[in-house]
Scaffold this motif. Structure first.
Motif, PDB file in Angstrom:
ATOM      1  N   GLU A 155       0.830  -1.170   0.150  1.00  0.00           N
ATOM      2  CA  GLU A 155      -0.201   0.131   0.223  1.00  0.00           C
ATOM      3  C   GLU A 155       0.888   1.312   0.017  1.00  0.00           C
ATOM      4  O   GLU A 155       0.521   2.145  -0.941  1.00  0.00           O
ATOM      5  CB  GLU A 155      -0.855   0.053   1.287  1.00  0.00           C
ATOM      6  CG  GLU A 155      -2.022   0.940   1.236  1.00  0.00           C
ATOM      7  CD  GLU A 155      -2.890   0.632   2.372  1.00  0.00           C
ATOM      8  OE1 GLU A 155      -3.479   1.746   2.994  1.00  0.00           O
ATOM      9  OE2 GLU A 155      -3.212  -0.406   2.794  1.00  0.00           O
ATOM     10  N   ILE A 156       1.847   1.082   0.767  1.00  0.00           N
ATOM     11  CA  ILE A 156       2.825   2.218   0.972  1.00  0.00           C
ATOM     12  C   ILE A 156       3.604   2.470  -0.221  1.00  0.00           C
ATOM     13  O   ILE A 156       4.163   3.713  -0.768  1.00  0.00           O
ATOM     14  CB  ILE A 156       3.680   2.525   2.274  1.00  0.00           C
ATOM     15  CG1 ILE A 156       2.731   2.372   3.321  1.00  0.00           C
ATOM     16  CG2 ILE A 156       4.571   3.160   2.051  1.00  0.00           C
ATOM     17  CD1 ILE A 156       3.571   2.188   4.579  1.00  0.00           C
ATOM     18  N   GLU A 158       2.745   1.780  -3.281  1.00  0.00           N
ATOM     19  CA  GLU A 158       1.782   2.401  -4.205  1.00  0.00           C
ATOM     20  C   GLU A 158       1.882   3.979  -4.094  1.00  0.00           C
ATOM     21  O   GLU A 158       1.792   4.720  -5.143  1.00  0.00           O
ATOM     22  CB  GLU A 158       0.558   1.822  -4.232  1.00  0.00           C
ATOM     23  CG  GLU A 158      -0.204   2.551  -5.115  1.00  0.00           C
ATOM     24  CD  GLU A 158      -0.312   2.250  -6.766  1.00  0.00           C
ATOM     25  OE1 GLU A 158      -0.560   2.870  -7.385  1.00  0.00           O
ATOM     26  OE2 GLU A 158       0.507   1.172  -6.908  1.00  0.00           O
ATOM     27  N   LEU A 159       1.803   4.409  -3.105  1.00  0.00           N
ATOM     28  CA  LEU A 159       1.916   5.784  -2.656  1.00  0.00           C
ATOM     29  C   LEU A 159       3.500   6.378  -3.337  1.00  0.00           C
ATOM     30  O   LEU A 159       3.413   7.395  -3.807  1.00  0.00           O
ATOM     31  CB  LEU A 159       1.796   6.259  -1.255  1.00  0.00           C
ATOM     32  CG  LEU A 159       1.830   7.597  -0.669  1.00  0.00           C
ATOM     33  CD1 LEU A 159       0.723   8.349  -1.575  1.00  0.00           C
ATOM     34  CD2 LEU A 159       1.448   7.727   0.834  1.00  0.00           C
ATOM     35  N   TYR A 160       4.323   5.689  -3.135  1.00  0.00           N
ATOM     36  CA  TYR A 160       5.658   6.048  -3.693  1.00  0.00           C
ATOM     37  C   TYR A 160       5.601   6.027  -5.228  1.00  0.00           C
ATOM     38  O   TYR A 160       6.140   7.008  -5.774  1.00  0.00           O
ATOM     39  CB  TYR A 160       6.596   5.153  -3.131  1.00  0.00           C
ATOM     40  CG  TYR A 160       7.324   5.715  -1.805  1.00  0.00           C
ATOM     41  CD1 TYR A 160       8.177   6.779  -1.955  1.00  0.00           C
ATOM     42  CD2 TYR A 160       7.049   5.029  -0.624  1.00  0.00           C
ATOM     43  CE1 TYR A 160       8.870   7.172  -0.678  1.00  0.00           C
ATOM     44  CE2 TYR A 160       7.744   5.581   0.651  1.00  0.00           C
ATOM     45  CZ  TYR A 160       8.671   6.560   0.429  1.00  0.00           C
ATOM     46  OH  TYR A 160       9.195   7.221   1.707  1.00  0.00           O
ATOM     47  N   LYS A 162       2.854   6.739  -6.818  1.00  0.00           N
ATOM     48  CA  LYS A 162       2.390   8.117  -7.305  1.00  0.00           C
ATOM     49  C   LYS A 162       3.310   9.202  -7.102  1.00  0.00           C
ATOM     50  O   LYS A 162       3.304  10.223  -8.029  1.00  0.00           O
ATOM     51  CB  LYS A 162       1.129   8.344  -6.350  1.00  0.00           C
ATOM     52  CG  LYS A 162      -0.031   7.250  -6.504  1.00  0.00           C
ATOM     53  CD  LYS A 162      -1.163   7.748  -5.637  1.00  0.00           C
ATOM     54  CE  LYS A 162      -2.429   6.713  -5.929  1.00  0.00           C
ATOM     55  NZ  LYS A 162      -3.488   7.122  -4.860  1.00  0.00           N
ATOM     56  N   TYR A 181       1.008  13.760  -0.417  1.00  0.00           N
ATOM     57  CA  TYR A 181       1.434  12.464  -0.376  1.00  0.00           C
ATOM     58  C   TYR A 181       2.359  12.294   0.764  1.00  0.00           C
ATOM     59  O   TYR A 181       2.293  11.119   1.452  1.00  0.00           O
ATOM     60  CB  TYR A 181       2.013  11.906  -1.745  1.00  0.00           C
ATOM     61  CG  TYR A 181       1.211  11.556  -2.979  1.00  0.00           C
ATOM     62  CD1 TYR A 181      -0.048  11.321  -2.848  1.00  0.00           C
ATOM     63  CD2 TYR A 181       1.564  12.222  -4.327  1.00  0.00           C
ATOM     64  CE1 TYR A 181      -1.112  11.298  -4.236  1.00  0.00           C
ATOM     65  CE2 TYR A 181       0.830  11.880  -5.630  1.00  0.00           C
ATOM     66  CZ  TYR A 181      -0.487  11.763  -5.339  1.00  0.00           C
ATOM     67  OH  TYR A 181      -1.212  11.567  -6.236  1.00  0.00           O
ATOM     68  N   GLU A 184       0.496  11.971   3.806  1.00  0.00           N
ATOM     69  CA  GLU A 184       0.057  10.620   3.945  1.00  0.00           C
ATOM     70  C   GLU A 184       1.053   9.597   4.492  1.00  0.00           C
ATOM     71  O   GLU A 184       0.594   8.711   5.479  1.00  0.00           O
ATOM     72  CB  GLU A 184      -0.521   9.894   2.548  1.00  0.00           C
ATOM     73  CG  GLU A 184      -1.950  10.533   2.132  1.00  0.00           C
ATOM     74  CD  GLU A 184      -2.468   9.751   0.841  1.00  0.00           C
ATOM     75  OE1 GLU A 184      -2.763   8.696   0.910  1.00  0.00           O
ATOM     76  OE2 GLU A 184      -2.714  10.738  -0.225  1.00  0.00           O
ATOM     77  N   LEU A 185       2.239   9.577   4.090  1.00  0.00           N
ATOM     78  CA  LEU A 185       3.494   8.879   4.490  1.00  0.00           C
ATOM     79  C   LEU A 185       3.540   9.154   6.002  1.00  0.00           C
ATOM     80  O   LEU A 185       3.386   8.174   6.897  1.00  0.00           O
ATOM     81  CB  LEU A 185       4.608   9.115   3.772  1.00  0.00           C
ATOM     82  CG  LEU A 185       4.745   8.522   2.485  1.00  0.00           C
ATOM     83  CD1 LEU A 185       5.992   9.113   2.090  1.00  0.00           C
ATOM     84  CD2 LEU A 185       4.820   6.894   2.482  1.00  0.00           C
ATOM     85  N   TYR A 188       0.827   7.307   7.871  1.00  0.00           N
ATOM     86  CA  TYR A 188       0.954   6.032   8.018  1.00  0.00           C
ATOM     87  C   TYR A 188       1.686   5.681   9.392  1.00  0.00           C
ATOM     88  O   TYR A 188       1.337   4.837   9.961  1.00  0.00           O
ATOM     89  CB  TYR A 188       1.558   5.441   6.737  1.00  0.00           C
ATOM     90  CG  TYR A 188       0.620   4.953   5.927  1.00  0.00           C
ATOM     91  CD1 TYR A 188      -0.062   3.948   5.840  1.00  0.00           C
ATOM     92  CD2 TYR A 188       0.803   5.574   4.370  1.00  0.00           C
ATOM     93  CE1 TYR A 188      -1.084   3.574   4.859  1.00  0.00           C
ATOM     94  CE2 TYR A 188      -0.096   5.509   3.404  1.00  0.00           C
ATOM     95  CZ  TYR A 188      -0.935   4.200   3.540  1.00  0.00           C
ATOM     96  OH  TYR A 188      -1.754   3.751   2.702  1.00  0.00           O
TER      97      TYR A 188
END
Length: 315
Positions: A155-156, A158-160, A162, A181, A184-185, A188
């Motif tokens: 999941e994380i 996928e954020l990277y 982006k 973003y 968001e990290l 988390y």
């Protein structure tokens, strides 16, 4: 083999010098597009590619960076802080701050993931936080390292993905989006519990003593009346090392026979003597540079430790 812990300051210039040298790339090729001074600094990297090109086979030394770093690291690793050793079996989310030195040791060759680096002025844009340390994840005293499962790591990652896609784009507001973003990290991390596998050992005791001494010595020499000690109390040092002040005091007492406050005072007196004898600064300027709010406090401190007033010692 016995190892001695060392810390160093790593600036963004140092970081990019190392990256360009070891990757065999020029700065322009790895520097983000559309970044200018008013934005601050941000960049993102792939760990597997970095390790492969750098041929990293040695462990990373203790390091205190002058920037922030958030890393998703996949593989078996070990992290050593001043008083803690944390074993990572599979995946880790690591938040590195400019204030807490740590030692990261890969324990297998299957290292992957991503990391981003950024300065505080990149992140603090029209936000209610005056500094990043207002956020719980970056507050002194924490060890912001979290062991996570594969599902959360995916999941994380996928954020990277982006973030990497956005930083390569021509979108005019891309860095505003990237800040979201990064936030968001951070969220988390703030929702996670600290990694559970902590251990304290004689090696940890040696590390905390060594790191304290290096932090202390980095305050000196005082080279200008405008320069001022950043760390003045035992708690200041304990916070930087992410340990309790009582723990730091005990380890120093066991190792040196002196308390944290006594060691700090001895080093301040040593510097005061140098400044009194080798400069023409006023006693007031010396007092200020050494962290004293009032000249009388400095004079009393100096006389108590040396049995002489500052001007008497100077003459």
């Amino acid at each position: 083999m016995e190892k001695t812990a060392h810390t160093s300051h790593t600036s963004l210039e140092d970081f990019y010098r190392e990256m360009t040298d070891k990757l065999g790339a020029d700065l322009e090729s790895i520097f983000p597009k559309g970044l200018h001074k008013d934005i601050g600094h941000f960049n993102v990297f792939d760990i597997a590619q970095t390790i492969e090109k750098m041929k990293m086979t040695s462990e990373m030394p203790y390091n205190r960076r002058k920037y922030y770093k958030i890393s998703l690291i996949r593989g078996r690793n070990r992290a050593e802080y001043a008083d803690k050793t944390i074993q990572i079996r599979q995946n880790a989310l690591l938040f590195a701050t400019p204030k807490v030195p740590y030692h990261w040791i890969p324990e297998d060759s299957l290292q992957s993931g991503s990391f981003c680096v950024f300065t505080e002025d990149f992140f603090i844009k029209d936000r209610s936080h005056s500094t990043l340390e207002d956020l719980p994840i970056f507050q002194p005293g924490n060890v912001p390292l979290f062991e996570i499962d594969d599902e959360l790591a995916d999941e994380i990652q996928e954020l990277y993905t982006k973030i990497k896609k956005e930083i390569a784009s021509d979108y005019i507001f891309k860095y505003d989006l990237i800040r979201n973003y990064v936030m968001e990290l951070i969220h988390y991390g703030q929702k996670l519990q600290p990694a559970a596998k902590l251990s304290t050992s004689n090696d940890a005791s040696l590390r905390v003593v060594s790191l304290f001494i290096e932090l202390l010595e980095r305050q000196f020499p005082i080279e200008s009346p405008d320069q001022r000690l950043a760390l003045k109390t035992a708690k200041d040092y304990a916070d930087r090392l992410a340990v309790h002040v009582n723990y730091l005091n005990k380890k120093l007492k066991d190792s040196t026979g002196k308390t944290t406050t006594e060691i700090i005072a001895e080093r301040v007196i040593q510097e005061a003597k140098i400044l009194l004898r080798q400069t023409r600064w006023t006693v007031s300027e010396i007092a200020y540079a050494l962290g004293f709010e009032e000249i009388a406090h400095f004079s009393n401190f100096f006389k108590k430790k040396t049995l002489m007033a500052p001007l008497e010692f100077r003459s």
